[in-house]
Structures are given as C-alpha cells and as structure tokens.
Design a protein around this motif. Sequence first.
Motif, PDB file in Angstrom:
ATOM      1  N   THR A 141       0.850  -1.191   0.000  1.00  0.00           N
ATOM      2  CA  THR A 141       0.000   0.000   0.000  1.00  0.00           C
ATOM      3  C   THR A 141       0.878   1.230   0.000  1.00  0.00           C
ATOM      4  O   THR A 141       1.848   1.314   0.761  1.00  0.00           O
ATOM      5  N   LEU A 142       0.528   2.188  -0.823  1.00  0.00           N
ATOM      6  CA  LEU A 142       1.257   3.451  -0.882  1.00  0.00           C
ATOM      7  C   LEU A 142       0.229   4.569  -0.948  1.00  0.00           C
ATOM      8  O   LEU A 142      -0.640   4.571  -1.817  1.00  0.00           O
ATOM      9  N   GLY A 143       0.318   5.483   0.003  1.00  0.00           N
ATOM     10  CA  GLY A 143      -0.628   6.590   0.009  1.00  0.00           C
ATOM     11  C   GLY A 143      -0.657   7.258   1.358  1.00  0.00           C
ATOM     12  O   GLY A 143       0.329   7.260   2.096  1.00  0.00           O
ATOM     13  N   ALA A 144      -1.818   7.794   1.703  1.00  0.00           N
ATOM     14  CA  ALA A 144      -1.916   8.571   2.938  1.00  0.00           C
ATOM     15  C   ALA A 144      -2.029   7.690   4.164  1.00  0.00           C
ATOM     16  O   ALA A 144      -1.613   8.069   5.247  1.00  0.00           O
ATOM     17  N   ALA A 145      -2.630   6.500   3.999  1.00  0.00           N
ATOM     18  CA  ALA A 145      -2.873   5.678   5.176  1.00  0.00           C
ATOM     19  C   ALA A 145      -1.585   5.166   5.796  1.00  0.00           C
ATOM     20  O   ALA A 145      -1.452   5.075   6.998  1.00  0.00           O
ATOM     21  N   VAL A 146      -0.625   4.801   4.963  1.00  0.00           N
ATOM     22  CA  VAL A 146       0.656   4.301   5.449  1.00  0.00           C
ATOM     23  C   VAL A 146       1.748   4.778   4.519  1.00  0.00           C
ATOM     24  O   VAL A 146       1.499   5.219   3.402  1.00  0.00           O
ATOM     25  N   THR A 147       2.977   4.689   4.975  1.00  0.00           N
ATOM     26  CA  THR A 147       4.114   5.043   4.145  1.00  0.00           C
ATOM     27  C   THR A 147       4.864   3.774   3.790  1.00  0.00           C
ATOM     28  O   THR A 147       5.479   3.154   4.634  1.00  0.00           O
ATOM     29  N   GLY A 148       4.785   3.383   2.505  1.00  0.00           N
ATOM     30  CA  GLY A 148       5.520   2.204   2.057  1.00  0.00           C
ATOM     31  C   GLY A 148       5.165   0.949   2.802  1.00  0.00           C
ATOM     32  O   GLY A 148       6.039   0.213   3.219  1.00  0.00           O
ATOM     33  N   ASP A 149       3.859   0.680   2.993  1.00  0.00           N
ATOM     34  CA  ASP A 149       3.401  -0.509   3.707  1.00  0.00           C
ATOM     35  C   ASP A 149       3.508  -1.725   2.794  1.00  0.00           C
ATOM     36  O   ASP A 149       2.875  -1.779   1.749  1.00  0.00           O
ATOM     37  N   ARG A 150       4.316  -2.708   3.181  1.00  0.00           N
ATOM     38  CA  ARG A 150       4.466  -3.940   2.407  1.00  0.00           C
ATOM     39  C   ARG A 150       4.398  -5.130   3.356  1.00  0.00           C
ATOM     40  O   ARG A 150       5.016  -5.116   4.424  1.00  0.00           O
ATOM     41  N   GLN A 151       3.648  -6.157   2.962  1.00  0.00           N
ATOM     42  CA  GLN A 151       3.441  -7.293   3.839  1.00  0.00           C
ATOM     43  C   GLN A 151       3.518  -8.588   3.041  1.00  0.00           C
ATOM     44  O   GLN A 151       2.919  -8.703   1.975  1.00  0.00           O
ATOM     45  N   ASP A 152       4.281  -9.549   3.565  1.00  0.00           N
ATOM     46  CA  ASP A 152       4.390 -10.867   2.949  1.00  0.00           C
ATOM     47  C   ASP A 152       4.113 -11.913   4.011  1.00  0.00           C
ATOM     48  O   ASP A 152       4.736 -11.905   5.081  1.00  0.00           O
ATOM     49  N   LYS A 153       3.175 -12.816   3.720  1.00  0.00           N
ATOM     50  CA  LYS A 153       2.845 -13.873   4.658  1.00  0.00           C
ATOM     51  C   LYS A 153       2.761 -15.205   3.911  1.00  0.00           C
ATOM     52  O   LYS A 153       2.161 -15.286   2.834  1.00  0.00           O
ATOM     53  N   VAL A 154       3.370 -16.219   4.503  1.00  0.00           N
ATOM     54  CA  VAL A 154       3.324 -17.566   3.955  1.00  0.00           C
ATOM     55  C   VAL A 154       3.011 -18.516   5.099  1.00  0.00           C
ATOM     56  O   VAL A 154       3.656 -18.468   6.160  1.00  0.00           O
ATOM     57  N   ASN A 155       2.001 -19.368   4.918  1.00  0.00           N
ATOM     58  CA  ASN A 155       1.717 -20.370   5.936  1.00  0.00           C
ATOM     59  C   ASN A 155       1.233 -21.651   5.283  1.00  0.00           C
ATOM     60  O   ASN A 155       0.582 -21.630   4.233  1.00  0.00           O
ATOM     61  N   VAL A 156       1.598 -22.762   5.904  1.00  0.00           N
ATOM     62  CA  VAL A 156       1.238 -24.090   5.419  1.00  0.00           C
ATOM     63  C   VAL A 156       0.614 -24.854   6.576  1.00  0.00           C
ATOM     64  O   VAL A 156       1.221 -24.975   7.653  1.00  0.00           O
ATOM     65  N   HIS A 157      -0.600 -25.367   6.361  1.00  0.00           N
ATOM     66  CA  HIS A 157      -1.298 -26.163   7.367  1.00  0.00           C
ATOM     67  C   HIS A 157      -1.433 -27.601   6.871  1.00  0.00           C
ATOM     68  O   HIS A 157      -1.877 -27.839   5.737  1.00  0.00           O
ATOM     69  N   LEU A 158      -1.063 -28.541   7.720  1.00  0.00           N
ATOM     70  CA  LEU A 158      -1.182 -29.965   7.426  1.00  0.00           C
ATOM     71  C   LEU A 158      -2.073 -30.603   8.484  1.00  0.00           C
ATOM     72  O   LEU A 158      -1.971 -30.282   9.675  1.00  0.00           O
ATOM     73  N   LYS A 159      -2.938 -31.513   8.046  1.00  0.00           N
ATOM     74  CA  LYS A 159      -3.851 -32.166   8.984  1.00  0.00           C
ATOM     75  C   LYS A 159      -3.971 -33.640   8.644  1.00  0.00           C
ATOM     76  O   LYS A 159      -4.156 -34.009   7.476  1.00  0.00           O
ATOM     77  N   ARG A 160      -3.863 -34.469   9.677  1.00  0.00           N
ATOM     78  CA  ARG A 160      -4.048 -35.920   9.530  1.00  0.00           C
ATOM     79  C   ARG A 160      -4.813 -36.424  10.741  1.00  0.00           C
ATOM     80  O   ARG A 160      -4.285 -36.475  11.843  1.00  0.00           O
ATOM     81  N   ARG A 161      -6.063 -36.717  10.521  1.00  0.00           N
ATOM     82  CA  ARG A 161      -6.946 -37.179  11.589  1.00  0.00           C
ATOM     83  C   ARG A 161      -6.941 -36.184  12.752  1.00  0.00           C
ATOM     84  O   ARG A 161      -7.321 -35.045  12.579  1.00  0.00           O
ATOM     85  N   GLU A 162      -6.476 -36.623  13.937  1.00  0.00           N
ATOM     86  CA  GLU A 162      -6.526 -35.741  15.108  1.00  0.00           C
ATOM     87  C   GLU A 162      -5.342 -34.780  15.184  1.00  0.00           C
ATOM     88  O   GLU A 162      -5.311 -33.893  16.042  1.00  0.00           O
ATOM     89  N   LEU A 163      -4.340 -34.959  14.310  1.00  0.00           N
ATOM     90  CA  LEU A 163      -3.137 -34.140  14.366  1.00  0.00           C
ATOM     91  C   LEU A 163      -3.198 -33.010  13.346  1.00  0.00           C
ATOM     92  O   LEU A 163      -3.725 -33.168  12.252  1.00  0.00           O
ATOM     93  N   GLU A 164      -2.629 -31.868  13.744  1.00  0.00           N
ATOM     94  CA  GLU A 164      -2.578 -30.718  12.847  1.00  0.00           C
ATOM     95  C   GLU A 164      -1.255 -29.995  13.043  1.00  0.00           C
ATOM     96  O   GLU A 164      -0.791 -29.814  14.175  1.00  0.00           O
ATOM     97  N   GLY A 165      -0.632 -29.589  11.940  1.00  0.00           N
ATOM     98  CA  GLY A 165       0.621 -28.847  11.998  1.00  0.00           C
ATOM     99  C   GLY A 165       0.537 -27.585  11.179  1.00  0.00           C
ATOM    100  O   GLY A 165      -0.229 -27.488  10.213  1.00  0.00           O
ATOM    101  N   ALA A 166       1.313 -26.584  11.568  1.00  0.00           N
ATOM    102  CA  ALA A 166       1.341 -25.311  10.855  1.00  0.00           C
ATOM    103  C   ALA A 166       2.773 -24.817  10.785  1.00  0.00           C
ATOM    104  O   ALA A 166       3.525 -24.916  11.762  1.00  0.00           O
ATOM    105  N   LEU A 167       3.153 -24.290   9.619  1.00  0.00           N
ATOM    106  CA  LEU A 167       4.482 -23.747   9.386  1.00  0.00           C
ATOM    107  C   LEU A 167       4.362 -22.368   8.770  1.00  0.00           C
ATOM    108  O   LEU A 167       3.409 -22.080   8.045  1.00  0.00           O
ATOM    109  N   GLY A 168       5.352 -21.511   9.059  1.00  0.00           N
ATOM    110  CA  GLY A 168       5.387 -20.189   8.451  1.00  0.00           C
ATOM    111  C   GLY A 168       4.850 -19.125   9.381  1.00  0.00           C
ATOM    112  O   GLY A 168       5.122 -19.141  10.585  1.00  0.00           O
ATOM    113  N   ASP A 169       4.075 -18.207   8.818  1.00  0.00           N
ATOM    114  CA  ASP A 169       3.480 -17.123   9.610  1.00  0.00           C
ATOM    115  C   ASP A 169       2.187 -17.633  10.221  1.00  0.00           C
ATOM    116  O   ASP A 169       1.200 -17.874   9.517  1.00  0.00           O
ATOM    117  N   ILE A 170       2.199 -17.803  11.529  1.00  0.00           N
ATOM    118  CA  ILE A 170       1.065 -18.396  12.222  1.00  0.00           C
ATOM    119  C   ILE A 170       0.610 -17.483  13.346  1.00  0.00           C
ATOM    120  O   ILE A 170       1.358 -16.637  13.839  1.00  0.00           O
TER     121      ILE A 170
END
Length: 373
Positions: free
Chosen positions: A79-108
């Motif tokens: 975003t570039l403008g009045a609300a913020v100055t040079g606002d940049r955001q990168d998010k990566v997340n991976v969710h894995l699920k197997r029956r009762e188990l769940e895992g998450a990697l990255g931005d959580i």
Amino acid sequence: KDDSKSLPEYAGITGISAADLPELKITGTKVINFTSKTLEGSRESFVPATTREESLRLNIAGKLIEDVEVDANLLNTSTLGAAVTGDRQDKVNVHLKRRELEGALGDITLDLSAVEFAALRKQFSGMRVSGNYPQFGFTVFSANPQGQTRLFKSYGDGTTGPYRLGYSPAVVDSEHVYVDKVLYKRGEDYTIDYNAGTVSFRRAPITNLQIVEVTFDHRNTAHPHQTLGGRISGKPMENVSLGLTYLGDSDIPGTLATPAGGATLPPAVSHTVTGVDGSLLLGDVGVVSAEIAQSHRNPDILNGGTTDIGRAGKLELSTQYGPMSLRGHLRRVSDLFMPVADPNPKQGLTEHAATLGYTVFEPLKLEGGYSSQ
C-alpha cells in the motif's frame, strides 16, 4: 503424457494407486486498486488522499498423501498513500492435517486464550503442532516473534499528531489504536508510518482530556529471540478438567558480535511462565474453576541479573440451584508477576467479588452483590 486418459487410468499405467496420488487445487487472485478522495468546497477535518493497493493471494489446498490434507497460502500486499508510508506485507503459511493431528508452518497466529495468567495470542514465524483427542488435547510450538510487544499511552496534545510511539520500526499490521477505549480503524480514523513509528489521526484533534493507547510490535533485532512452549489439557474424570501450560519467551545471547564504535547491546532478557488450571463440575448445580501461575524473569542474563519471581492465582465459583444463583471469584496477582507478551500487565492486584441472585419468574431476576479491589 496421454491427455485422453483419466487420472485413475494414468495411475494404473505408472503402477501407482490412484488413492495415493495428490489431489490439489490451486487458486489465486491479483488485485490492483486505486482510490482517491476529494471534496468540492470545504469541510472541517477532511483530508484528501490518494492510495494505491496491490495484493496477490495464492492458495494450494487438497489431499497430499493418503489422509493428509494440506492448505497453503501466500499473501503479498503493498500500500502506498496517505494511510501508510511504504506498507508492504508478505505472509506464507502451510497447514497440514491428519486425523486428530494438525501442523502449521510459516506465519502463524498462536492462540492460548483458554487461561488468563499463562495466556498468549500473537503472530509468529515458526511452527505449531497440535492434537485433539477424545480425552485430551495438546499444542506445542517454537517460533521467532516478528517483534516485541510495546505499549504507548498518553493524553492527547490538542492536535491530530503525529504521535511518536517511542519505538521504531513497528511490525506491519500489528497495531491496535484506541482513543478513550474505542478501537480506531486504520485508513479511516488514523494513519501510521511503520518505519518512523508514528500515528496521526485523520478526523479531529485529540484533546488533552482524551487518552490515546496503542499496542504494537516493535521490530527489535538487537538479540535473536525465541518463543517456545506448549499446553496439554485433558479430562481424567467425567467432571474434572485439568490443564498445564508452559511459555518461554527469551533472548538468545552470545550469537551477536560486539558492535563497533563503542556501542553496547541492550540487556538480554529471559522470561518464562508456568501455569496450572482446572475445573470441577458440581453435577447440575454449578462449576468451580481455579488457576495458578508463576513467572520467572531475568532482565540481564549476560551480567548475572537477579531473577524476579512472580505469582498469580484465581478461584471462581458459579452455581444455580432452583431459583437461587451464586457467582463469585477471588483473584490475587503479585507485584512481580509478568505474563508473556503483555505490554500492560495487571500487577499488585487483590480482588474478590460475589453476586447472589433470585429468579422470581422469567425474565424477572433480582441480584445483589459486592466487589472489592
């Protein structure tokens, strides 16, 4: 490659079972948005603005192998403008699920809000594994916080700002801005410069009788930082629930070289919180719950600082017997108790309260009680 053959037929040719092949669906969007606000004539507190926003969203979801499901997301916004100055955001997340188990990697986002004193809700970059079984559940995690939680609190100065938060840069999208306990919305009510660590209000000046409160994460890279811990909860009996929580939120000393030019590094801090909680169902009458926690915080582990030990506890009761009801609680927090990632902790607190009620007939109910703090 034979486009005329279906996936199961192709699997048979290669000797791979069709059930073992991944079944993934890939979707995504790219959006570019321009907004411009202008006004013919004049109006008090109106601020013209032009904003350019870009976003890229990519999702990969489906079955990976056998009964393992995957849900991976990539988000890139700027975003570039009045609300913020040079606002940049990168998010990566991976969710894995197997029956009762769940895992998450990255931005959580880690949410341990089932308890009060050993609670934690924060955005991290790391990993989380959790399980949910009929008689018990658990969560373990290891992560590197994107920043250290900070609090800015001040009376207004009669202007719209900018108000300096005291720390910079701030982590993008980590702030919560309140004026007199009312949550403000970024872009409409205020603007923020993450690099400079300043907030400006867009509508009206903040008077010296109004209170500005901003919680945010400060991107501080003086020491590598790690947050780890876990929680396990279960029901050893039908009417009994127990839980144990451990949180470690500490700097990692000795991994940075001594800065040149006579500069010194800030102290490295060690901080842990351990909590135990439980509840007892009193049949159909009510429930009794309790929680105790202890914190250890060393403000300077490199130079042999003294560890501050704090304790906190509470007892709560809620009952209903016929038309009569009783609710009460007792809470005690010592002066040195320090929860994790709380910029405005409650300390030195002793409170107790009780409320007695009587239902004459629905919806008429009489209540009376007392509280002391």
